[in-house]
Write a protein that holds these residues in place. Structure first.
Motif, short mmCIF file in Angstrom:
data_model
loop_
_atom_site.label_atom_id
_atom_site.label_comp_id
_atom_site.label_asym_id
_atom_site.label_seq_id
_atom_site.Cartn_x
_atom_site.Cartn_y
_atom_site.Cartn_z
N THR A 28 0.83 -1.20 0.00
CA THR A 28 0.00 0.00 0.00
C THR A 28 0.86 1.25 0.00
O THR A 28 0.57 2.23 -0.71
CB THR A 28 -0.93 0.01 1.23
OG1 THR A 28 -1.73 -1.17 1.23
CG2 THR A 28 -1.83 1.22 1.21
N LEU A 192 -1.57 -1.10 -6.86
CA LEU A 192 -2.88 -1.05 -6.21
C LEU A 192 -3.67 -2.33 -6.46
O LEU A 192 -4.35 -2.84 -5.55
CB LEU A 192 -3.66 0.17 -6.69
CG LEU A 192 -3.31 1.52 -6.04
CD1 LEU A 192 -4.06 2.64 -6.73
CD2 LEU A 192 -3.62 1.50 -4.55
N ILE A 196 -5.05 -4.82 -3.65
CA ILE A 196 -6.44 -5.26 -3.53
C ILE A 196 -6.52 -6.79 -3.42
O ILE A 196 -7.25 -7.33 -2.58
CB ILE A 196 -7.26 -4.76 -4.74
CG1 ILE A 196 -7.43 -3.24 -4.65
CG2 ILE A 196 -8.62 -5.45 -4.81
CD1 ILE A 196 -8.04 -2.62 -5.90
N SER A 289 -7.45 8.04 -0.13
CA SER A 289 -7.83 7.09 -1.19
C SER A 289 -7.51 5.66 -0.79
O SER A 289 -8.30 4.74 -1.02
CB SER A 289 -7.08 7.44 -2.49
OG SER A 289 -7.38 8.75 -2.91
N GLY A 290 -6.33 5.47 -0.15
CA GLY A 290 -5.94 4.13 0.28
C GLY A 290 -6.86 3.57 1.33
O GLY A 290 -7.24 2.38 1.27
N VAL A 292 -10.04 4.45 1.94
CA VAL A 292 -11.36 4.19 1.35
C VAL A 292 -11.33 2.92 0.50
O VAL A 292 -12.22 2.07 0.59
CB VAL A 292 -11.81 5.40 0.50
CG1 VAL A 292 -13.08 5.06 -0.29
CG2 VAL A 292 -12.07 6.62 1.40
N LEU A 293 -10.27 2.80 -0.33
CA LEU A 293 -10.16 1.62 -1.19
C LEU A 293 -10.03 0.34 -0.36
O LEU A 293 -10.64 -0.69 -0.67
CB LEU A 293 -8.96 1.76 -2.12
CG LEU A 293 -8.73 0.63 -3.12
CD1 LEU A 293 -9.91 0.51 -4.07
CD2 LEU A 293 -7.44 0.86 -3.91
N ALA A 294 -9.24 0.41 0.71
CA ALA A 294 -9.07 -0.77 1.58
C ALA A 294 -10.39 -1.15 2.23
O ALA A 294 -10.75 -2.34 2.30
CB ALA A 294 -8.01 -0.47 2.64
N LEU A 296 -13.49 -0.51 1.18
CA LEU A 296 -14.43 -1.03 0.18
C LEU A 296 -14.04 -2.45 -0.25
O LEU A 296 -14.91 -3.31 -0.43
CB LEU A 296 -14.46 -0.10 -1.03
CG LEU A 296 -15.07 1.28 -0.81
CD1 LEU A 296 -14.94 2.13 -2.07
CD2 LEU A 296 -16.54 1.16 -0.40
N THR A 297 -12.73 -2.68 -0.41
CA THR A 297 -12.26 -4.02 -0.80
C THR A 297 -12.58 -5.05 0.28
O THR A 297 -13.03 -6.16 -0.01
CB THR A 297 -10.75 -4.00 -1.07
OG1 THR A 297 -10.45 -3.03 -2.08
CG2 THR A 297 -10.26 -5.36 -1.52
#
Length: 308
Positions: A28, A192, A196, A289-290, A292-294, A296-297
């Motif tokens: 990450t 990224l 994920i 962003s990291g 939020v992405l983590a 959601l994943t």
């Protein structure tokens, strides 16, 4: 009590899967560092355009002393060094040209002084005024529209050895920076995606290890959301730590590139510098962003691939 239980579950999960968590933090951090680099490159391009917009000039170089025969230097278009009469004739024509907004003459000594502002000390020490041509710095009223017409009119004038367009130099430099930005974006996307996949695998492994615990929680009335929350928080914590590391990497990268490698051009204002605020914005965008992405994943993995 519920908060304490959830936090205890997060700590336990991180401890059980420490190596995978470290791998997630590092991947990450690398991905978000490249995201930040792309943001800083975009900012640098914006600063370049802002600083140089309306300041682009055309250089009309005068003939230097031709190289001696047998010197090994290829002869240029000039047969002799420009004369005072040729220089004065060019100056008079330039001052009356309707395409021209302003004209400034740079002697070889002036050119050397300007060159030393941007060159490294080693190169500047070896360069003399004789190595650089005298020139007229010409500002056109519309460089995009009139440059070709101007060059066609003056490139064959007596005493002229050639011309250069500052916008071409700037465009080349901007293309280099833009290439760095695209490279950073491509690397960020690849890493990224790897992050994920690593998040999804980490959650599935952690869920399998704690299947008995989560089953007991469901039997005593815990909701599915309550059993999923520790796994999501573990991922978010790892992403947040990676984001903070990425912010440090971005700051170090900015220091090395702009304040060490390009120290002289930056200090002379030739290359725009980036502020601490720019670094914090780039790092902050990557961090948010990291996270939020983590999150959601993790949520998608728990809902689609894991039964708790």
């Amino acid at each position: 009590m519920r908060a304490n239980f959830v936090l205890t579950g997060v700590a336990t999960g991180i401890r059980r899967n420490l190596t995978m968590t470290i791998a997630l933090v590092l991947s990450t951090a690398i991905a978000l560092a490249f995201v930040g680099a792309a943001i800083l490159a975009s900012r640098e391009i914006t600063n370049f355009k802002h600083d140089y917009e309306g300041k682009l000039n055309v250089s009309l170089y005068l003939c230097p002393t031709p190289p001696k025969l047998g010197s090994g230097v290829a002869p240029g278009p000039c047969k002799h060094k420009y004369t005072t009469a040729e220089k004065d004739a060019l100056a008079a024509e330039l001052h009356t040209d309707p395409l021209v907004s302003s004209v400034k003459f740079l002697s070889q000594e002036d050119a050397l002084a300007r060159f030393k502002e941007t060159a490294t000390p080693e190169v500047a020490r070896l360069t003399t005024a004789a190595d650089l041509p005298a020139s007229f710095t010409v500002k056109l009223k519309d460089i995009k529209k009139d440059y070709d017409k101007f060059v066609a009119a003056y490139k064959q004038k007596p005493g002229v050895s050639g011309t250069s367009n500052a916008s071409k130099v700037l465009k080349t430099l901007l293309n280099v920076i833009d290439g760095i930005r695209l490279f950073a974006i491509m690397i960020a996307i690849v890493v990224l995606i790897a992050s994920i996949l690593l998040i999804a695998n980490t959650i599935q492994v952690a869920a399998a290890q704690r299947k008995n615990e989560t089953s007991i929680m469901r039997l005593v009335g815990a909701s599915r959301w309550m059993t999923e929350l520790p796994f999501m928080l573990e991922t978010i914590v790892a992403a947040a730590i990676g984001g903070l590391i990425a912010m440090g990497l971005i700051a170090v990268g900015k220091q090395i590139v702009l304040n060490d490698i390009f120290k002289i051009p930056v200090s002379n204002g030739v290359i725009p510098n980036l502020s601490t605020n720019d670094v914090l914005v780039a790092g902050g965008v990557g961090l948010i962003s990291g996270v939020v992405l983590a999150g959601l994943t993790a949520f998608a993995t728990l809902r689609l691939y894991v039964r708790l």
